[in-house]
Design a protein around this motif. Structure first.
Motif, PDB file in Angstrom:
ATOM      1  N   GLN A 152       0.821  -1.218   0.000  1.00  0.00           N
ATOM      2  CA  GLN A 152       0.000   0.000   0.000  1.00  0.00           C
ATOM      3  C   GLN A 152       0.851   1.263   0.000  1.00  0.00           C
ATOM      4  N   LYS A 153       1.919   1.228   0.775  1.00  0.00           N
ATOM      5  CA  LYS A 153       2.754   2.433   0.884  1.00  0.00           C
ATOM      6  C   LYS A 153       4.198   2.041   1.141  1.00  0.00           C
ATOM      7  N   THR A 154       5.069   2.991   0.898  1.00  0.00           N
ATOM      8  CA  THR A 154       6.488   2.792   1.172  1.00  0.00           C
ATOM      9  C   THR A 154       6.745   2.987   2.661  1.00  0.00           C
ATOM     10  N   LYS A 155       7.368   1.996   3.266  1.00  0.00           N
ATOM     11  CA  LYS A 155       7.677   2.061   4.694  1.00  0.00           C
ATOM     12  C   LYS A 155       9.062   2.626   4.952  1.00  0.00           C
ATOM     13  N   ALA A 156       9.992   2.319   4.040  1.00  0.00           N
ATOM     14  CA  ALA A 156      11.370   2.757   4.263  1.00  0.00           C
ATOM     15  C   ALA A 156      12.095   2.841   2.926  1.00  0.00           C
ATOM     16  N   LEU A 157      13.131   3.665   2.908  1.00  0.00           N
ATOM     17  CA  LEU A 157      13.991   3.801   1.740  1.00  0.00           C
ATOM     18  C   LEU A 157      15.406   4.036   2.241  1.00  0.00           C
ATOM     19  N   TYR A 158      16.331   3.179   1.800  1.00  0.00           N
ATOM     20  CA  TYR A 158      17.709   3.267   2.262  1.00  0.00           C
ATOM     21  C   TYR A 158      18.656   3.366   1.072  1.00  0.00           C
ATOM     22  N   ALA A 159      19.755   4.059   1.268  1.00  0.00           N
ATOM     23  CA  ALA A 159      20.820   4.032   0.268  1.00  0.00           C
ATOM     24  C   ALA A 159      21.430   2.637   0.255  1.00  0.00           C
ATOM     25  N   LEU A 160      21.747   2.132  -0.922  1.00  0.00           N
ATOM     26  CA  LEU A 160      22.334   0.800  -1.028  1.00  0.00           C
ATOM     27  C   LEU A 160      23.679   0.731  -0.318  1.00  0.00           C
ATOM     28  N   THR A 161      24.353   1.863  -0.224  1.00  0.00           N
ATOM     29  CA  THR A 161      25.634   1.915   0.487  1.00  0.00           C
ATOM     30  C   THR A 161      25.471   1.957   2.005  1.00  0.00           C
ATOM     31  N   ASP A 162      24.240   2.138   2.473  1.00  0.00           N
ATOM     32  CA  ASP A 162      23.950   2.122   3.915  1.00  0.00           C
ATOM     33  C   ASP A 162      23.806   0.667   4.332  1.00  0.00           C
ATOM     34  N   ARG A 163      24.929   0.000   4.511  1.00  0.00           N
ATOM     35  CA  ARG A 163      24.945  -1.454   4.666  1.00  0.00           C
ATOM     36  C   ARG A 163      24.177  -1.933   5.898  1.00  0.00           C
ATOM     37  N   LEU A 164      24.084  -1.112   6.923  1.00  0.00           N
ATOM     38  CA  LEU A 164      23.368  -1.494   8.135  1.00  0.00           C
ATOM     39  C   LEU A 164      21.919  -1.011   8.124  1.00  0.00           C
ATOM     40  N   MET A 165      21.509  -0.356   7.042  1.00  0.00           N
ATOM     41  CA  MET A 165      20.138   0.128   6.883  1.00  0.00           C
ATOM     42  C   MET A 165      19.704   0.939   8.099  1.00  0.00           C
ATOM     43  N   LYS A 166      20.484   1.963   8.392  1.00  0.00           N
ATOM     44  CA  LYS A 166      20.253   2.787   9.583  1.00  0.00           C
ATOM     45  C   LYS A 166      19.464   4.059   9.289  1.00  0.00           C
ATOM     46  N   HIS A 167      19.563   4.571   8.051  1.00  0.00           N
ATOM     47  CA  HIS A 167      19.059   5.908   7.761  1.00  0.00           C
ATOM     48  C   HIS A 167      17.895   5.838   6.775  1.00  0.00           C
ATOM     49  N   ASN A 168      16.684   5.938   7.305  1.00  0.00           N
ATOM     50  CA  ASN A 168      15.475   5.881   6.481  1.00  0.00           C
ATOM     51  C   ASN A 168      15.301   7.201   5.731  1.00  0.00           C
ATOM     52  N   LEU A 169      15.267   7.129   4.399  1.00  0.00           N
ATOM     53  CA  LEU A 169      15.219   8.321   3.560  1.00  0.00           C
ATOM     54  C   LEU A 169      13.853   8.533   2.917  1.00  0.00           C
ATOM     55  N   VAL A 170      12.802   7.932   3.489  1.00  0.00           N
ATOM     56  CA  VAL A 170      11.471   8.101   2.904  1.00  0.00           C
ATOM     57  C   VAL A 170      11.126   9.578   2.762  1.00  0.00           C
ATOM     58  N   GLY A 171      10.649   9.938   1.571  1.00  0.00           N
ATOM     59  CA  GLY A 171      10.253  11.312   1.320  1.00  0.00           C
ATOM     60  C   GLY A 171      11.388  12.266   1.031  1.00  0.00           C
ATOM     61  N   LYS A 172      12.625  11.745   0.999  1.00  0.00           N
ATOM     62  CA  LYS A 172      13.779  12.618   0.809  1.00  0.00           C
ATOM     63  C   LYS A 172      14.525  12.352  -0.500  1.00  0.00           C
ATOM     64  N   VAL A 173      14.061  11.359  -1.260  1.00  0.00           N
ATOM     65  CA  VAL A 173      14.785  10.950  -2.468  1.00  0.00           C
ATOM     66  C   VAL A 173      13.873  11.108  -3.682  1.00  0.00           C
ATOM     67  N   PRO A 174      14.258  11.861  -4.689  1.00  0.00           N
ATOM     68  CA  PRO A 174      13.403  12.041  -5.875  1.00  0.00           C
ATOM     69  C   PRO A 174      13.049  10.737  -6.578  1.00  0.00           C
TER      70      PRO A 174
END
Length: 657
Positions: A606-628
């Protein structure tokens, strides 16, 4: 004379019911705590007290549903509004019913806490199909009982306490001699039963509001930050009950127009090769549990550059092969790997081969090449029919199948003495058997082998127990052994006349035990190698800074050969697709993970829960709404899901259907 308590009155059965149901909730809570402790390495990352309370609070809703479903008969028996039932024998039967039901639920939850590290999900009813051809489960189960003796003790103590703590009402119908007293009892319990009905309905559905739909496994995602945490929120009785006879695939309506859907994504490939079809031999090696983490050549950055891995032979193979920096499997089970690698079909919701859609018309690389004059054969060191691989091989166009019984019948090899006692023939002898049988195939040929040794209970042959010693986790010694077996296979194969004209592909079915946080993330759980080795040198070797996945293997191989007919695969041809356009997709506990454009998007349908940079190996920084790129990724994953679901439901897994 013994003093009467409330349990001796007409309220006794109702009070006992409430107290005993409260005890059932406590047992589910204990099982959840045990589940967390047993899987601490997987679930403890960034685990704050507030987040833990949110997950346990969410778990209460799923426990409530499971308890309602499993206690319906018990509730009815305790609240049945006729005084005639109030006898010691009747309430002993109620006690037995309560204890047996809750003991089974408790033991199932404990058992699934042990199985969870291998699947990253709670067990559903598909497990009964997955293992219905296995004859070795008794030995595996016995081994687990020994290895997890503390859970056996916990189960015994818990069931004994349940029996002792059960509250037994002492109401006796002889204490109500008059008709008026009996009618009063019946009236009260009719009211109690009437009140219990909506409460049970609400408990089973997850609520009573008009907008509430019955809760499903997917609802666990609202309480978690990572898809793997759904395992902690859910309980196994709920997962089993909610998947009995349920429709696996539901077609979403993200795109109203089929034309628009096709423009965004289509799994139908219409290749335009740059050269004529060349009949190279194709050899695909699917290695059990051989995750990317174990291979030193993929991890020169790990442990500050000091990590060596456990695969010196595969490291040498990687140096001569085309490999991908970000390569992934499409499922978490062996039966997920087969259709992904050989058919280009990923695992969404449930293992494809265990769903009704497995009866659809579809094919594999073996079926496609078989029509081009290839001889095709599938090899698996386990018993014929194990894991349903024989049926799958037949369905997808393999002309021959070779298993443990065929190995035993071949006088050139060691026969049953090479059986590992659990799953099948040890990898070293069976890979040599494969090499010998390949030499008997008519060229061009396509063959695939699925290994068995790097698997629980993580043992190696007796003669190697002092050679391949324990690593940081039990599977490491098995990885070392299987790596040695792979090295010997390629050493032997390199001397064969068919070797130079053969394209080799190696991957794993899924990943397994980990000892690095980078490989315990939601994406790290799917980190599998994709290794393409062409001894002729036509496929240039080297590490590609690109994304790859198992479902890319079939289109990539067909592209290398120059195949020019339409076919279906949800993956892409890695040779002809620009690096920025390759992608990976997988599914974990109701969440789709879509890897592309340097990001990992987590979408719950239904919706995007999280978005991470692929280089963020530990998936620490959720970028939802911040990436075009987020909106474009959402459009693409929706199109992939809708294509997958409607093709499964409508039997359209072949071009032109």
């Amino acid at each position: 004379m013994k003093k009467k308590t409330i349990l001796d009155t007409q309220m006794g059965p109702a009070i006992a019911l409430v107290v005993n149901l409260a005890m059932a909730f406590i047992y589910y809570l204990i099982a959840r705590v045990e589940f967390l402790l047993e899987n601490w390495d997987l679930l403890s990352a960034d685990l704050s007290l507030g987040h833990l309370c949110r997950m346990f609070g969410g778990g209460f809703m799923f426990d409530r549903t499971a308890i309602v479903y499993t206690h319906m008969l018990y509730i009815l028996m305790m609240l049945f509004p006729l005084l005639i039932k109030e006898t010691p024998l009747y309430h002993k039967i109620c006690k037995w019913l309560f204890v047996v039901v809750n003991a089974l639920a408790f033991i199932i939850n404990l058992g699934d806490s042990v199985y969870f590290p291998y699947t990253s999900r709670r067990t559903t009813t598909s497990v009964f199909q997955e293992f219905d051809n296995e004859g070795n489960l008794g030995g595996i189960f016995a081994t687990e009982l020994i290895n997890h003796w503390y859970l056996v003790i916990l189960a015994i103590v818990a069931v004994w306490l349940m029996w002792k703590l059960y509250v037994m009402p002492r109401t006796n119908r002889k204490d109500y001699p008059t008709l008026r007293q009996r009618w009063k009892f019946a009236g009260w319990y009719t009211l109690f039963l009437a009140a219990a009905v909506p409460l049970c309905i609400g408990g089973a559905r997850g609520g009573l509001g008009t907008g509430i739909r019955p809760i499903t496994i997917n609802n666990a995602n609202q309480y978690v930050d990572r898809p793997i945490e759904c395992g902690l929120v859910l309980n196994t009785p709920f997962a089993l009950l909610r998947t009995i006879g349920k429709s696996v695939f539901v077609v979403p309506d993200y795109y109203k127009s089929q034309d628009e859907l096709q423009r965004v994504f289509t799994p139908i490939h219409t290749p335009r090769p740059t050269h004529a079809f060349q009949k190279k031999n194709v050899v695909i090696l699917i290695v059990e549990s051989f995750g990317r983490e174990y291979i030193g050549a993929f991890n020169d950055w790990l442990e500050n550059g000091r990590y060596k891995g456990y695969t010196p032979n595969v490291d040498k193979l990687v140096e001569k092969s085309r490999v991908y920096k970000y390569s992934f499997c499409n499922g978490r089970k062996s039966i997920d790997g087969m259709p992904s690698v050989l058919c280009g079909i990923p695992m969404f919701v449930e293992p494809f081969v265990l769903t009704p859609a497995s009866m659809n018309s579809y094919t594999s690389i073996a079926g496609i090449l078989g029509k081009e004059g290839y001889e095709t054969a599938f090899f698996h060191g386990a018993n014929r029919g194990s894991m349903g691989f024989l049926a799958f091989a037949n369905k997808t166009g393999f002309q021959e199948y070779y298993g443990r019984q065929d190995y035993d019948a071949d006088s050139r090899f060691g026969g049953d003495k090479d059986f590992d006692g659990n799953w099948g023939i040890w990898d070293e002898p069976f890979l040599q058997y494969w090499c010998a049988k390949i030499g008997e195939l008519r060229q061009p040929f396509m063959t695939a082998l699925f290994t068995v040794s790097s698997h629980h209970p993580f043992e190696v042959p007796e003669q190697y127990r002092n050679v391949f010693k324990e690593g940081k986790v039990p599977i490491h010694k098995c990885i070392r052994y299987t790596d040695m077996a792979i090295g010997k296979f390629f050493e032997n194969a390199s001397r064969q006349p068919w070797f130079k004209n053969t394209l080799f592909v190696m991957t794993s079915d899924h990943t397994n035990q980990s000892c690095h946080a980078e490989y315990e993330t939601d994406l790290g759980l799917f980190a599998s190698p994709i290794i393409i080795y062409d001894p002729s040198g036509e496929v240039r070797p080297g590490m590609q800074d690109a994304i790859a996945q198992q479902i890319d293997i079939m289109p990539t191989v067909l592209g290398i050969l120059g195949y020019d007919k339409p076919y279906l695969s949800f993956g892409c041809d890695l040779m002809s697709t620009p690096a920025e356009e390759t992608y990976a997709v997988n599914y974990l506990n109701g969440t789709y993970q879509y890897v592309k454009y340097g990001y990992v998007l987590q979408f719950d349908g239904q919706k995007t829960k999280a978005l991470y940079a692929l280089t963020d190996r530990l998936m620490k920084h959720n970028l939802v709404g911040k990436v075009p790129r987020q909106q474009q990724m959402e459009r693409e994953i929706k199109a992939i899901i809708q294509q997958y679901m409607q093709r499964m439901v409508n039997d359209k897994l072949m071009p032109g259907k």
